[in-house]
Enzyme design. Structure first.
Site, PDB file in Angstrom:
ATOM      1  CG  LEU A 202      -0.434   0.379   2.562  1.00 44.88           C
ATOM      2  CD1 LEU A 202      -0.550   1.867   2.827  1.00 44.88           C
ATOM      3  CD2 LEU A 202      -1.185  -0.367   3.624  1.00 44.88           C
ATOM      4  CB  CYS A 203       1.783   3.890  -1.764  1.00 40.28           C
ATOM      5  SG  CYS A 203       0.881   3.947  -3.328  1.00 40.28           S
ATOM      6  NE  ARG A 204      -0.680  10.903  -2.513  1.00 42.87           N
ATOM      7  CZ  ARG A 204      -1.564  11.253  -3.450  1.00 42.87           C
ATOM      8  NH1 ARG A 204      -2.822  11.451  -3.137  1.00 42.87           N
ATOM      9  NH2 ARG A 204      -1.189  11.374  -4.704  1.00 42.87           N
TER      10      ARG A 204
END
Length: 108
Positions: free
Chosen positions: A65-67
């Site tokens: 996951l990231c932004r």
């Protein structure tokens, strides 16, 4: 590349069925994170040099996951190239999580 929705991830976290890899920068995780998960933080720019830290997850499900899902897609590609067998990208990233699962999280 496989993807996972925030609803699917929530179920997996609730059942302790997933290894969550957060590939954002530390200041981003400080701003907004999934509190009840034990996400491992390795920024995407450092991932290639730190694979030994997650080697034990090579044959397990790994969700990156990231932004918004872009950097985590890069991380998924790298992990797949390095032999990780079950890698998924979180669709929409932490911002999608904030929108659908936990509206108290800051969106940035």
């Amino acid at each position: 590349m496989k993807e996972i929705t925030v609803q699917e991830l929530k179920k997996k976290i609730d059942n302790n069925e997933v290894f969550l890899l957060d590939v954002r920068e530390p200041f981003e995780q400080y701003q907004s994170k999934i509190d009840y998960s034990n996400a491992t933080l390795i920024p995407v720019g450092e991932l290639a040099g730190r694979l030994d830290e997650i080697e034990s997850q090579k044959d397990q499900e790994v969700v990156c996951l990231c932004r918004s899902g872009s950097r985590s897609a890069q991380a998924c590609q790298l992990l797949e190239e390095k032999g990780f067998s079950d890698v998924k990208n979180l669709q929409g990233g932490i911002n999608q999580w904030a929108k659908e699962i936990d509206p108290s999280l800051p969106v940035y």
